[in-house]
Design a protein around this motif. Sequence first.
Motif, short mmCIF file in Angstrom:
data_model
loop_
_atom_site.label_atom_id
_atom_site.label_comp_id
_atom_site.label_asym_id
_atom_site.label_seq_id
_atom_site.Cartn_x
_atom_site.Cartn_y
_atom_site.Cartn_z
N LYS A 60 -94.72 -28.87 79.76
CA LYS A 60 -94.71 -27.67 78.93
C LYS A 60 -94.03 -26.51 79.65
O LYS A 60 -93.26 -25.74 79.04
CB LYS A 60 -96.15 -27.31 78.55
CG LYS A 60 -96.26 -26.07 77.69
CD LYS A 60 -97.71 -25.73 77.38
CE LYS A 60 -97.80 -24.42 76.59
NZ LYS A 60 -99.19 -24.05 76.31
N ASP A 61 -94.29 -26.37 80.94
CA ASP A 61 -93.68 -25.29 81.71
C ASP A 61 -92.16 -25.43 81.75
O ASP A 61 -91.42 -24.45 81.62
CB ASP A 61 -94.24 -25.27 83.13
CG ASP A 61 -95.71 -24.88 83.15
OD1 ASP A 61 -96.19 -24.29 82.16
OD2 ASP A 61 -96.40 -25.18 84.16
N LYS A 62 -91.69 -26.66 81.92
CA LYS A 62 -90.24 -26.88 81.98
C LYS A 62 -89.58 -26.57 80.64
O LYS A 62 -88.50 -25.97 80.59
CB LYS A 62 -89.95 -28.32 82.39
CG LYS A 62 -90.31 -28.61 83.84
CD LYS A 62 -90.09 -30.08 84.19
CE LYS A 62 -90.49 -30.37 85.64
NZ LYS A 62 -90.33 -31.80 85.99
N PHE A 63 -90.21 -26.99 79.54
CA PHE A 63 -89.68 -26.66 78.22
C PHE A 63 -89.68 -25.15 78.00
O PHE A 63 -88.73 -24.59 77.43
CB PHE A 63 -90.50 -27.35 77.13
CG PHE A 63 -90.03 -28.73 76.80
CD1 PHE A 63 -88.82 -28.94 76.15
CD2 PHE A 63 -90.79 -29.84 77.15
CE1 PHE A 63 -88.39 -30.22 75.85
CE2 PHE A 63 -90.36 -31.12 76.85
CZ PHE A 63 -89.16 -31.32 76.20
N SER A 64 -90.74 -24.49 78.44
CA SER A 64 -90.83 -23.04 78.27
C SER A 64 -89.71 -22.32 79.01
O SER A 64 -89.07 -21.41 78.46
CB SER A 64 -92.19 -22.55 78.78
OG SER A 64 -92.29 -21.14 78.68
N VAL A 65 -89.44 -22.73 80.23
CA VAL A 65 -88.36 -22.12 81.01
C VAL A 65 -87.01 -22.39 80.36
O VAL A 65 -86.14 -21.51 80.26
CB VAL A 65 -88.40 -22.61 82.46
CG1 VAL A 65 -87.16 -22.16 83.21
CG2 VAL A 65 -89.64 -22.10 83.16
N ALA A 66 -86.81 -23.63 79.87
CA ALA A 66 -85.52 -23.98 79.25
C ALA A 66 -85.27 -23.14 78.00
O ALA A 66 -84.18 -22.56 77.82
CB ALA A 66 -85.51 -25.47 78.90
N PHE A 67 -86.26 -23.04 77.13
CA PHE A 67 -86.10 -22.25 75.92
C PHE A 67 -85.95 -20.77 76.25
O PHE A 67 -85.21 -20.04 75.57
CB PHE A 67 -87.29 -22.46 74.98
CG PHE A 67 -87.36 -23.82 74.36
CD1 PHE A 67 -86.21 -24.49 74.00
CD2 PHE A 67 -88.57 -24.45 74.16
CE1 PHE A 67 -86.26 -25.76 73.43
CE2 PHE A 67 -88.64 -25.71 73.60
CZ PHE A 67 -87.48 -26.38 73.23
N SER A 68 -86.64 -20.31 77.28
CA SER A 68 -86.54 -18.90 77.66
C SER A 68 -85.14 -18.56 78.16
O SER A 68 -84.60 -17.50 77.83
CB SER A 68 -87.58 -18.57 78.73
OG SER A 68 -88.88 -18.74 78.24
N ILE A 69 -84.55 -19.44 78.94
CA ILE A 69 -83.19 -19.20 79.45
C ILE A 69 -82.20 -19.15 78.30
O ILE A 69 -81.34 -18.27 78.24
CB ILE A 69 -82.82 -20.28 80.48
CG1 ILE A 69 -83.65 -20.10 81.76
CG2 ILE A 69 -81.33 -20.22 80.81
CD1 ILE A 69 -83.45 -21.19 82.78
N VAL A 70 -82.31 -20.10 77.36
CA VAL A 70 -81.42 -20.10 76.20
C VAL A 70 -81.63 -18.83 75.38
O VAL A 70 -80.66 -18.19 74.93
CB VAL A 70 -81.66 -21.35 75.33
CG1 VAL A 70 -80.86 -21.27 74.04
CG2 VAL A 70 -81.28 -22.61 76.09
N GLY A 71 -82.89 -18.44 75.20
CA GLY A 71 -83.16 -17.23 74.42
C GLY A 71 -82.66 -15.97 75.09
O GLY A 71 -82.09 -15.09 74.43
N MET A 72 -82.84 -15.84 76.41
CA MET A 72 -82.32 -14.67 77.12
C MET A 72 -80.80 -14.63 77.08
O MET A 72 -80.20 -13.56 76.92
CB MET A 72 -82.82 -14.69 78.57
CG MET A 72 -84.31 -14.47 78.71
SD MET A 72 -84.89 -14.81 80.39
CE MET A 72 -84.07 -13.49 81.28
N PHE A 73 -80.19 -15.79 77.21
CA PHE A 73 -78.73 -15.91 77.16
C PHE A 73 -78.18 -15.41 75.82
O PHE A 73 -77.28 -14.58 75.76
CB PHE A 73 -78.36 -17.38 77.40
CG PHE A 73 -76.93 -17.73 77.12
CD1 PHE A 73 -75.96 -17.56 78.10
CD2 PHE A 73 -76.54 -18.24 75.89
CE1 PHE A 73 -74.64 -17.89 77.85
CE2 PHE A 73 -75.23 -18.58 75.63
CZ PHE A 73 -74.28 -18.39 76.61
N SER A 74 -78.77 -15.90 74.72
CA SER A 74 -78.24 -15.56 73.39
C SER A 74 -78.66 -14.16 72.95
O SER A 74 -77.87 -13.44 72.31
CB SER A 74 -78.71 -16.59 72.37
OG SER A 74 -80.12 -16.71 72.37
#
Length: 604
Positions: free
Chosen positions: A451-465
Amino acid sequence: AAGAEIQAVPVPPPAAACSPLLLDYDGSVLPFLGGLGGRYQRTLVLLTWVPALVIGFSKFSDSFLLDQPDFWCREADGQGNWSETLAPIHANHSGNGSIFPPPGLPTPAGGNASECGCREWHYRIRAGLVQNVVSKWDLVCDSAWKVHIAKFSLLVGLIFGHLITGCIADWVGRRPVLLFSVIFILIFGLTVALSVNVTMFSTLRFFEGFCLAGIVLSLYALRIELCPPGHRFMITMVASFIEMAGQFLMPGLAALCRDWQVLQAVIICPFLLMLFYWVIFPESLRWLMATQQFEASKELILQFTHKNRMNTESDIKGVVPELEKEITRRPKKVCIVKVVGTRNLWKNIVVLCVNSLTGYGIHHCFAKSMMGHEAKMAITHNFYADYYTMAGIALASCLAMCPVVGFLGRRGGLLLFMILTALASLLQLGLLNLIGKYSQLPDSGMSDSVKDKFSVAFSIVGMFSSHAVGSLSVFFCAEITPTVIRGGGLGLVLASAGFGRLTAPIMELHNQKGYFLHHVIFACCTLICIICILLLPESKNQNLPENIPDGEHYTRQPLLPHKKGEQPLLLTNSELKDYSGLHDSAAVSDGISENTTANGMKSM
């Protein structure tokens, strides 16, 4: 007889319209001056880039001046010797400070009541400084809320500054706003370093932010108005990269200064060089022409031709003779409130303001998810990793914007990044909760680390966009807002971005209470924004609108061009006069040339 005499009195004719040649800046005046090929124009563009580095220092100074350090209590024994009596208390915010205890230091246990009953604190600052504002005035425990107020002050100053200086820039010009903002930021910025308490610091930071907003807005408008249609985005992105260079260099500057007062002075002092802009930087020629200040425009055109060593005989379209004919015309200045009476322009500005607010507001939600308690990943173990992770994501976002906007245009690029933001947000809110439920089952094979890894992945994509959404919304608004009210339009969209950034210290002040609802609201806003973006015009390679009627001609265009021979569903302005249901629009449409684009603006 008397009635006949009254009828015989001639009615004064209406004021003659201004020459279309003078109002077509991108089509006539700018080509005559050589576009960006002139040496003087290139020098002016360079002068708008240089301050971006110092602006980057100022915008990110809060990360160092107000970073929450590790701290612990020190008490004196009977002989006056100091000793550590409590374990270190570590910064536990989702903002700039590290959220994990440094190696070798025990984690505090027990409640905060006994830990905060202390008269002397010892600090360990992780932001490269020996002393900052927090350690200077012991802004910990019961006084910790003052740190968030200090963070508010700069952002609120920026918001009010953008709104007020934008209107002033449309009334008195970009150059006076820039120069007076420079003078007052030197006064307030240097006085900040001499603050005697946190109240004085916060108050002066408000005025520093106000003046910084005037510098940012006036430089942005001058940069846009100097460029021909094909170079506007490139010139703006170069300034963004220079500003990010300031963000990357800020930790090194803090490490060299060591003290927050020295750092504040070093950040502000380079603005002294901008005082020379009074001599070397002229008023925006585009704004002078749009507001019909033709006498000043003629002098400035002659200055351009002299600096570029041009021959006035190259004036094929006769710009200078037309200026001499219109030189006695009274200036016409417009305030941003006039946009309320328009049909399309106010909607476009409101849509971009909401996009800017959503982009910068949800950016904090993604940052909190990546660096909060639930995301205990290796990249968030110290201040510098957190800081450079955020800066690296912003840099990657700007690098991606260049090809995407070049290929898809302003509206297509904004739509793509907003869709990515919405997907990252919805997946983080929905999918992670589903994963969390399955991870609790004994036979699921999932752990909290998944769950933590998915959270970080989605957060990076969200911050990027989301960073791209915010930046592109500001640029888009600068392009579709007419020159006569561009300062006010930029002020609105930049103030909306400031409101989005303001959500971060507000959430920290409330100790992240209501964070989930905060994220849900912004996620819903992204879905609304996706629909609204489709209503925007496309401004790529289009001339900048000079007055409000030009801005009204920016109408909605299909996202994908229709096939050859296919009847378009949306009529152009030149076709509206053939539609029997729009009798009132026929008179307006008759004056528009047949070679207009679907936006109603001439393309270069």
